[in-house]
Motif scaffolding. Structure first.
Motif, PDB file in Angstrom:
ATOM      1  N   LEU A  67      37.348  -5.592  27.308  1.00  0.00           N
ATOM      2  CA  LEU A  67      38.579  -5.459  26.540  1.00  0.00           C
ATOM      3  C   LEU A  67      38.300  -5.570  25.040  1.00  0.00           C
ATOM      4  CD1 LEU A  67      41.578  -4.998  26.648  1.00  0.00           C
ATOM      5  CD2 LEU A  67      41.896  -7.446  27.033  1.00  0.00           C
ATOM      6  N   ARG A  68      37.397  -6.476  24.649  1.00  0.00           N
ATOM      7  CA  ARG A  68      37.000  -6.564  23.239  1.00  0.00           C
ATOM      8  C   ARG A  68      36.418  -5.233  22.776  1.00  0.00           C
ATOM      9  NH1 ARG A  68      34.905 -11.474  24.812  1.00  0.00           N
ATOM     10  NH2 ARG A  68      32.783 -10.695  24.710  1.00  0.00           N
ATOM     11  N   GLY A  69      35.584  -4.627  23.617  1.00  0.00           N
ATOM     12  CA  GLY A  69      34.982  -3.333  23.285  1.00  0.00           C
ATOM     13  C   GLY A  69      36.032  -2.256  23.091  1.00  0.00           C
ATOM     14  N   THR A  70      37.022  -2.231  23.976  1.00  0.00           N
ATOM     15  CA  THR A  70      38.101  -1.251  23.874  1.00  0.00           C
ATOM     16  C   THR A  70      38.903  -1.469  22.597  1.00  0.00           C
ATOM     17  OG1 THR A  70      38.266  -1.045  26.275  1.00  0.00           O
ATOM     18  CG2 THR A  70      40.200  -0.381  24.997  1.00  0.00           C
ATOM     19  N   LEU A  71      39.233  -2.731  22.312  1.00  0.00           N
ATOM     20  CA  LEU A  71      39.992  -3.038  21.092  1.00  0.00           C
ATOM     21  C   LEU A  71      39.207  -2.648  19.842  1.00  0.00           C
ATOM     22  CD1 LEU A  71      41.539  -6.471  22.114  1.00  0.00           C
ATOM     23  CD2 LEU A  71      42.773  -4.321  21.758  1.00  0.00           C
ATOM     24  N   LYS A  72      37.899  -2.884  19.849  1.00  0.00           N
ATOM     25  CA  LYS A  72      37.065  -2.497  18.701  1.00  0.00           C
ATOM     26  C   LYS A  72      37.094  -0.983  18.502  1.00  0.00           C
ATOM     27  CE  LYS A  72      33.968  -6.421  18.499  1.00  0.00           C
ATOM     28  NZ  LYS A  72      32.599  -6.880  18.311  1.00  0.00           N
ATOM     29  N   GLN A  73      37.067  -0.232  19.616  1.00  0.00           N
ATOM     30  CA  GLN A  73      37.116   1.227  19.519  1.00  0.00           C
ATOM     31  C   GLN A  73      38.462   1.689  18.967  1.00  0.00           C
ATOM     32  OE1 GLN A  73      36.187   2.428  23.522  1.00  0.00           O
ATOM     33  NE2 GLN A  73      34.002   2.631  23.069  1.00  0.00           N
ATOM     34  N   ILE A  74      39.542   1.038  19.375  1.00  0.00           N
ATOM     35  CA  ILE A  74      40.869   1.397  18.867  1.00  0.00           C
ATOM     36  C   ILE A  74      40.937   1.115  17.369  1.00  0.00           C
ATOM     37  CG2 ILE A  74      43.328   0.786  18.935  1.00  0.00           C
ATOM     38  CD1 ILE A  74      42.909   0.282  22.001  1.00  0.00           C
ATOM     39  N   VAL A  75      40.460  -0.068  16.955  1.00  0.00           N
ATOM     40  CA  VAL A  75      40.469  -0.433  15.535  1.00  0.00           C
ATOM     41  C   VAL A  75      39.628   0.556  14.724  1.00  0.00           C
ATOM     42  CG1 VAL A  75      39.702  -2.192  13.878  1.00  0.00           C
ATOM     43  CG2 VAL A  75      41.001  -2.867  15.908  1.00  0.00           C
ATOM     44  N   ALA A  76      38.488   0.976  15.274  1.00  0.00           N
ATOM     45  CA  ALA A  76      37.602   1.913  14.585  1.00  0.00           C
ATOM     46  C   ALA A  76      38.166   3.343  14.559  1.00  0.00           C
ATOM     47  CB  ALA A  76      36.226   1.915  15.249  1.00  0.00           C
ATOM     48  N   GLN A  83      49.333   3.623  18.058  1.00  0.00           N
ATOM     49  CA  GLN A  83      49.328   3.346  16.625  1.00  0.00           C
ATOM     50  C   GLN A  83      47.988   2.758  16.216  1.00  0.00           C
ATOM     51  OE1 GLN A  83      52.650   0.508  16.844  1.00  0.00           O
ATOM     52  NE2 GLN A  83      51.321  -0.990  15.861  1.00  0.00           N
ATOM     53  N   ALA A  84      47.657   2.929  14.945  1.00  0.00           N
ATOM     54  CA  ALA A  84      46.407   2.373  14.433  1.00  0.00           C
ATOM     55  C   ALA A  84      46.503   0.852  14.413  1.00  0.00           C
ATOM     56  CB  ALA A  84      46.145   2.892  13.027  1.00  0.00           C
ATOM     57  N   LEU A  85      45.390   0.196  14.705  1.00  0.00           N
ATOM     58  CA  LEU A  85      45.340  -1.260  14.670  1.00  0.00           C
ATOM     59  C   LEU A  85      44.379  -1.708  13.581  1.00  0.00           C
ATOM     60  CD1 LEU A  85      45.048  -2.263  18.452  1.00  0.00           C
ATOM     61  CD2 LEU A  85      47.103  -2.201  17.036  1.00  0.00           C
ATOM     62  N   GLN A  86      44.745  -2.767  12.909  1.00  0.00           N
ATOM     63  CA  GLN A  86      43.857  -3.384  11.926  1.00  0.00           C
ATOM     64  C   GLN A  86      43.689  -4.839  12.329  1.00  0.00           C
ATOM     65  OE1 GLN A  86      45.482  -2.705   8.011  1.00  0.00           O
ATOM     66  NE2 GLN A  86      44.783  -0.594   7.981  1.00  0.00           N
ATOM     67  N   LEU A  87      42.570  -5.130  12.988  1.00  0.00           N
ATOM     68  CA  LEU A  87      42.266  -6.484  13.447  1.00  0.00           C
ATOM     69  C   LEU A  87      40.837  -6.830  13.060  1.00  0.00           C
ATOM     70  CD1 LEU A  87      43.639  -6.226  17.118  1.00  0.00           C
ATOM     71  CD2 LEU A  87      44.792  -7.322  15.190  1.00  0.00           C
ATOM     72  N   THR A  88      40.603  -8.097  12.740  1.00  0.00           N
ATOM     73  CA  THR A  88      39.244  -8.560  12.479  1.00  0.00           C
ATOM     74  C   THR A  88      38.544  -8.776  13.820  1.00  0.00           C
ATOM     75  OG1 THR A  88      39.838 -10.904  12.560  1.00  0.00           O
ATOM     76  CG2 THR A  88      40.033  -9.784  10.407  1.00  0.00           C
ATOM     77  N   ASP A  89      37.223  -8.949  13.785  1.00  0.00           N
ATOM     78  CA  ASP A  89      36.482  -9.236  15.022  1.00  0.00           C
ATOM     79  C   ASP A  89      36.984 -10.521  15.666  1.00  0.00           C
ATOM     80  OD1 ASP A  89      34.966  -6.938  14.850  1.00  0.00           O
ATOM     81  OD2 ASP A  89      33.185  -7.935  14.061  1.00  0.00           O
ATOM     82  N   ALA A  90      37.311 -11.523  14.848  1.00  0.00           N
ATOM     83  CA  ALA A  90      37.823 -12.791  15.384  1.00  0.00           C
ATOM     84  C   ALA A  90      39.177 -12.576  16.062  1.00  0.00           C
ATOM     85  CB  ALA A  90      37.936 -13.832  14.277  1.00  0.00           C
ATOM     86  N   GLN A  91      40.040 -11.777  15.446  1.00  0.00           N
ATOM     87  CA  GLN A  91      41.341 -11.492  16.052  1.00  0.00           C
ATOM     88  C   GLN A  91      41.179 -10.712  17.355  1.00  0.00           C
ATOM     89  OE1 GLN A  91      42.998  -9.579  12.522  1.00  0.00           O
ATOM     90  NE2 GLN A  91      44.665 -11.086  12.525  1.00  0.00           N
ATOM     91  N   ILE A  92      40.236  -9.790  17.386  1.00  0.00           N
ATOM     92  CA  ILE A  92      39.962  -9.027  18.608  1.00  0.00           C
ATOM     93  C   ILE A  92      39.529  -9.973  19.725  1.00  0.00           C
ATOM     94  CG2 ILE A  92      38.335  -7.391  19.660  1.00  0.00           C
ATOM     95  CD1 ILE A  92      38.493  -5.797  16.986  1.00  0.00           C
ATOM     96  N   VAL A  95      42.600 -12.065  20.819  1.00  0.00           N
ATOM     97  CA  VAL A  95      43.558 -11.271  21.590  1.00  0.00           C
ATOM     98  C   VAL A  95      43.004 -10.989  22.987  1.00  0.00           C
ATOM     99  CG1 VAL A  95      44.687  -8.997  21.765  1.00  0.00           C
ATOM    100  CG2 VAL A  95      44.741 -10.264  19.609  1.00  0.00           C
ATOM    101  N   ALA A  96      41.734 -10.641  23.079  1.00  0.00           N
ATOM    102  CA  ALA A  96      41.118 -10.383  24.384  1.00  0.00           C
ATOM    103  C   ALA A  96      41.146 -11.635  25.257  1.00  0.00           C
ATOM    104  CB  ALA A  96      39.691  -9.873  24.221  1.00  0.00           C
ATOM    105  N   ALA A  97      40.884 -12.794  24.660  1.00  0.00           N
ATOM    106  CA  ALA A  97      40.919 -14.068  25.422  1.00  0.00           C
ATOM    107  C   ALA A  97      42.327 -14.312  25.946  1.00  0.00           C
ATOM    108  CB  ALA A  97      40.466 -15.219  24.534  1.00  0.00           C
ATOM    109  N   TYR A  98      43.328 -14.078  25.109  1.00  0.00           N
ATOM    110  CA  TYR A  98      44.717 -14.271  25.529  1.00  0.00           C
ATOM    111  C   TYR A  98      45.115 -13.253  26.609  1.00  0.00           C
ATOM    112  CZ  TYR A  98      49.781 -14.054  25.574  1.00  0.00           C
ATOM    113  OH  TYR A  98      51.085 -14.015  25.983  1.00  0.00           O
ATOM    114  N   MET A  99      44.799 -11.990  26.376  1.00  0.00           N
ATOM    115  CA  MET A  99      45.208 -10.943  27.307  1.00  0.00           C
ATOM    116  C   MET A  99      44.598 -11.128  28.688  1.00  0.00           C
ATOM    117  SD  MET A  99      45.100  -7.646  24.750  1.00  0.00           S
ATOM    118  CE  MET A  99      45.664  -6.425  25.939  1.00  0.00           C
ATOM    119  N   THR A 100      43.344 -11.518  28.743  1.00  0.00           N
ATOM    120  CA  THR A 100      42.682 -11.665  30.037  1.00  0.00           C
ATOM    121  C   THR A 100      43.082 -12.957  30.746  1.00  0.00           C
ATOM    122  OG1 THR A 100      40.707 -12.571  28.989  1.00  0.00           O
ATOM    123  CG2 THR A 100      40.735 -10.204  29.437  1.00  0.00           C
ATOM    124  N   SER A 101      43.705 -13.900  30.010  1.00  0.00           N
ATOM    125  CA  SER A 101      44.181 -15.127  30.649  1.00  0.00           C
ATOM    126  C   SER A 101      45.453 -14.859  31.440  1.00  0.00           C
ATOM    127  CB  SER A 101      44.441 -16.216  29.600  1.00  0.00           C
ATOM    128  OG  SER A 101      45.619 -15.937  28.867  1.00  0.00           O
TER     129      SER A 101
END
Length: 103
Positions: A67-76, A83-92, A95-101
């Motif tokens: 999921l982190r990989g997917t989010l990084k690809q979306i941000v990139a 919609q475009a996302l602007q997230l830092t690596d820490a935010q990614i 968010v991935a930790a929260y989503m997978t919980s």
């Protein structure tokens, strides 16, 4: 002849050991950054950025690293997203930790 072969063999073993140690270190570093992800901070980011279109329960049990990989690809911009996302690596990571919980 045999002296140089011994020297080469010893250096090859040292190099192999160094490579293994570097690989283990890299894995632990990656694990550490994932382990230090803050699901509570991820919930706040998810709520303001993602919840309009996504339900966190849909991602429960998913692989956080994937999921982190997917989010990084979306941000990139290399993966299509509504919609475009602007997230830092820490935010990614958060968010991935929260989503997978799933909570």
């Amino acid at each position: 002849g045999s002296c140089s072969a011994g020297f080469l063999g010893e250096n090859l073993i040292k190099f192999s050991h160094l490579f293994v140690m570097a690989s283990v270190s890299a894995m632990l570093t990656g694990y550490g950054s994932a382990a230090s992800a803050d699901a509570a901070a991820g919930k706040a980011t998810f709520t303001t950025t993602c919840a309009e279109c996504h339900d966190v329960a849909d991602f429960e049990g998913e692989d956080a690293a994937a999921l982190r990989g997917t989010l990084k690809q979306i941000v990139a911009g290399s993966q299509k997203h509504k919609q475009a996302l602007q997230l830092t690596d820490a935010q990614i990571a958060d968010v991935a930790a929260y989503m997978t919980s799933g909570k």
